[in-house]
Design an enzyme around this catalytic site. Structure first.
Site, PDB file in Angstrom:
ATOM      1  N   LYS A 144       0.819  -1.213   0.000  1.00  0.00           N
ATOM      2  CA  LYS A 144       0.000   0.000   0.000  1.00  0.00           C
ATOM      3  C   LYS A 144       0.852   1.262   0.000  1.00  0.00           C
ATOM      4  O   LYS A 144       0.615   2.201  -0.755  1.00  0.00           O
ATOM      5  CB  LYS A 144      -0.952  -0.026   1.194  1.00  0.00           C
ATOM      6  N   ASP A 199      -6.274   0.694   1.272  1.00  0.00           N
ATOM      7  CA  ASP A 199      -6.290   0.694   2.732  1.00  0.00           C
ATOM      8  C   ASP A 199      -7.682   0.285   3.198  1.00  0.00           C
ATOM      9  O   ASP A 199      -8.505  -0.183   2.408  1.00  0.00           O
ATOM     10  CB  ASP A 199      -5.868   2.056   3.293  1.00  0.00           C
TER      11      ASP A 199
END
Length: 366
Positions: free
Chosen positions: A250, A269
């Site tokens: 991420k 996320d």
């Protein structure tokens, strides 16, 4: 006597909305110095942007030029055009996205003018290392401390020179000092980790210290190496970032999207995961259960299929809508928004699997 350059037009006001672009979780260095004024250090120069209700254009000026920079208004305009991706027709993108996805139109209609940023790679890299299991307010404070301790001061904005009306002077002052973001080589001292831990960085202190040293060892230096990732393919650039301490899938995608020209990178996320399950037909699949590496890719591929070349920009707008950007939500609630993968999701590591973050952390380590 305080000296600043004249206000200069950057772009028509309809092309860029500063309030939503600068504070939606993609950058953590801009400060609001007046009711419609925002300041930051770019290219070593202190610059202020203005977007007042009566302004037909977004305006900028250079604050109290110092010997530390030779940046001219023309040079800064060129840089800001790149920074805000003003060469990209955002209206055409919005039209295409709205046509491709009714949910996008429903969720983001109030965010027109919110642009993706093309930020300096070094600052973006370390800012998002700070984002691990963190909220916007704390990330902003950590970035400010990195600049204050290891950067170079470029001065303050004289609030009285902004043309504030009576009453604004009590709200906006000239006390905030602005600093450059340090190069990796400036964060390689033996005491960096200890210093950052004292400043509240927690386990992130070790990642910053180690990554700074790893970047220093790159051929040409860390900044040049990170910039070079703009010219390689997405997969290669991501693999390169994953070699650094404190960078997982991420965080790597955030850096790729917001500084390295990989506009189809999709950072996933908890907010994005929730959107995917709620709005994009993934609630009945395995994606709804655990955010594994496979499901991370499924979510990204879904949005790339819908939104195309600039899918990451579209995703950033959906994310902005999800956290309340551009609404009447209080600044305190916005600052408390956590922008990283839920620490309970153990299948997707927020840091390099070979680093200590892959183990369970105690609250005291935060």
């Amino acid at each position: 006597m305080y000296v600043a350059t004249a206000w200069t037009s950057l772009c028509p006001r309809s092309h860029l909305t500063l309030a939503t672009t600068l504070f939606n979780g993609q950058c953590f260095s801009w400060k609001k110095v007046g009711p419609y004024h925002y300041s930051n250090v770019l290219k070593g120069a202190l610059v202020t942007l203005r977007q007042a209700p009566d302004d037909e254009s977004v305006l900028f000026r250079l604050e109290a030029p110092t010997s530390q920079t030779q940046t001219s208004p023309d040079t800064m305009r060129e840089y800001l055009s790149s920074y805000f991706l003003l060469n990209v027709d955002a209206d055409a993108l919005f039209t295409a996205w709205n046509s491709a996805d009714p949910n996008f139109l429903k969720r983001t209609s109030h965010l027109k003018g919110t642009r993706l940023l093309r930020q300096p790679p070094v600052e973006t890299c370390f800012s998002f290392i700070c984002s691990a299991n963190n909220n916007i307010s704390r990330i902003t404070g950590m970035v400010a401390n990195l600049k204050r301790v290891y950067g170079v001061s470029v001065g303050k904005v004289d609030a009285s020179s902004l043309g504030l009306v009576e009453g604004d002077h009590d709200t906006y002052s000239s006390q905030d000092e602005f600093f450059t973001f340090p190069e990796p080589e400036c964060m390689c001292g033996s005491d960096v980790e200890a210093t950052l831990r004292e400043l509240g960085f927690g386990y992130r202190a070790a990642y910053i210290a180690k990554t700074a040293k790893l970047l220093k060892e790159k051929e040409g230096g860390g900044s040049e190496w990170l910039h070079s990732l703009r010219t390689v393919e997405y997969d290669q650039a991501k693999e390169s970032l994953l070699e650094l301490m404190g960078i997982g899938p991420k965080v790597a995608d955030c850096i790729l999207l917001m500084s390295l020209d990989k506009f189809n990178a999709i950072p996933v996320d908890t907010h994005v995961w929730r959107i995917a399950k709620r709005d994009y037909g993934l609630s009945s699949s395995a994606v709804a259960k655990t955010l594994t590496a496979k499901n991370y890719r499924i979510i990204g591929d879904k949005w790339r299929e819908i939104f195309g070349e600039y899918a990451g920009w579209a995703q950033s707008l959906l994310f902005s809508a999800e956290i309340g950007t551009g609404t009447k939500q209080s600044p305190e609630k916005m600052d408390a928004v956590v922008i990283d993968v839920d620490s309970k999701s153990t299948d997707i590591k927020t840091d390099n699997p070979s680093s200590p973050v892959s183990r369970k952390r105690k609250p005291s380590e935060e």
